[in-house]
Design an enzyme around this catalytic site. Structure first.
Site, short mmCIF file in Angstrom:
data_model
loop_
_atom_site.label_atom_id
_atom_site.label_comp_id
_atom_site.label_asym_id
_atom_site.label_seq_id
_atom_site.Cartn_x
_atom_site.Cartn_y
_atom_site.Cartn_z
N ARG A 1 0.83 -1.21 0.00
CA ARG A 1 0.00 0.00 0.00
C ARG A 1 0.86 1.26 0.00
O ARG A 1 0.53 2.25 -0.66
CB ARG A 1 -0.94 -0.01 1.21
N LYS B 1 -2.81 6.33 0.96
CA LYS B 1 -2.74 6.82 2.35
C LYS B 1 -1.81 8.03 2.41
O LYS B 1 -0.67 7.94 2.89
CB LYS B 1 -2.29 5.69 3.27
N GLU C 1 -16.91 5.60 2.86
CA GLU C 1 -16.27 5.06 4.06
C GLU C 1 -16.44 6.01 5.23
O GLU C 1 -16.85 7.16 5.07
CB GLU C 1 -14.79 4.76 3.82
#
Length: 308
Positions: A43, A147, A183
């Site tokens: 990620r 992220k 989310e």
């Protein structure tokens, strides 16, 4: 701890900064294991590519995580305490640039801190969520799926406004149509239909792929649930028996309700209600993941990385 940083660093001016979050757990045999660091490595690489930062090689990331835990092994909470050593790898542009362009220098650091159970006893009572419609977390072709630091800055104001209204967590909808679930503020959304044995979570280019959610999807499939990653219309929440906000910090936060307010910000226009207590499925999935992390449940998928 402090670091020296050039005042022109791209992290400060242009947001060239990304990070990860993962945990290390003590097992009964006195070994320490990091939970799924290989997924965090992947990620982080995705975040690097999106922000035009050099990709951190897989082995460099894993070795760095291993070393920082080994060097701080005394701070890993003991087995049975419910605690963990939290790791926060941070990569940022540290070289100076005044024009908009990638940095010529990058710094990778890892902060570690011991943490206890986020909620006493492991799981909180269900909390009430506010459906956020006057702010967006991420745009469809933006950086919501990686992220990066700026994603969290976007949530600061709506998060505080929601808390002032009595809602400890916010639920974002898709920015384009405001009709589909995206989310929670810092966690993925999961809906459970117990009668149909379905585990449903949004599939969206704006949602950060949660490693906790990925783990729970595997656990759900192991337990005989059908896992669906797809668009979720807001009104489909009426069909869910249990709703969870899932992420590294807590694994699972049970959601008791999701409320939609009218334009005045006070009057309720819709309220979706779920389990009044921690649902049986929520607790079962939570216990399995925490059991694997602590070495009490068989790690049949090879998720634990032993610190050497």
């Amino acid at each position: 701890p402090y670091i020296n940083l050039h005042i022109g660093a791209t992290a400060l001016h242009y947001g060239q900064s990304c990070f990860e979050g993962l945990k290390a757990f003590a097992h009964e045999d006195d070994t320490v294991h990091i939970f799924r660091p290989d997924e965090n490595a992947k990620r982080l690489q995705s975040s690097c590519e999106r922000l035009m930062m050099p990709v951190v090689p897989h082995d460099v990331f894993l070795n760095a995580c291993n070393e920082v835990v080994r060097d701080n092994i005394a701070y890993v909470p003991p087995y049975g305490s419910g605690g963990a050593l939290y790791l926060r790898p941070l990569l940022f542009g540290s070289g100076p640039r005044i024009g908009l362009q990638p940095s010529d220098e990058y710094t990778l650091i890892i902060l570690v801190i011991p943490v206890g159970d986020y909620y006493k006893g492991g799981l909180a009572s269900p909390c009430d969520a506010l459906i956020i419609e006057d702010f967006d977390r991420a745009a469809p072709r933006g950086v919501g799926s990686v992220k990066v630091a700026g994603n969290y800055a976007a949530d600061l104001l709506p998060n505080m406004l929601g808390k002032k209204r009595g809602y400890p967590i916010g639920l974002y909808l898709d920015a384009q149509t405001q009709s589909k679930i995206e989310e929670f503020s810092t966690s993925n959304f999961v809906g459970i239909d117990n009668d149909a044995k379905k585990y449903v979570t949004p599939k969206s280019p704006s949602v950060l792929p949660s490693i906790t959610n990925k783990s729970l999807m595997t656990v759900a499939a192991d337990e005989g649930y059908t896992v669906e990653r797809r668009d979720i219309p807001v009104d489909e929440m009426e069909q869910f028996d249990e709703v969870m906000a899932v992420g590294t910090a807590v694994v699972v936060t049970p959601i008791g309700s999701a409320t939609r307010l009218k334009d005045d910000g006070e009057t309720v226009s819709a309220k979706y209600e779920f389990s009044d207590d921690v649902g049986a499925t929520t607790r079962k999935f939570y216990d399995i993941v925490r059991g694997i992390q602590s070495g009490e449940v068989e790690d049949k998928h090879g998720w634990n990385f032993k610190v050497e």
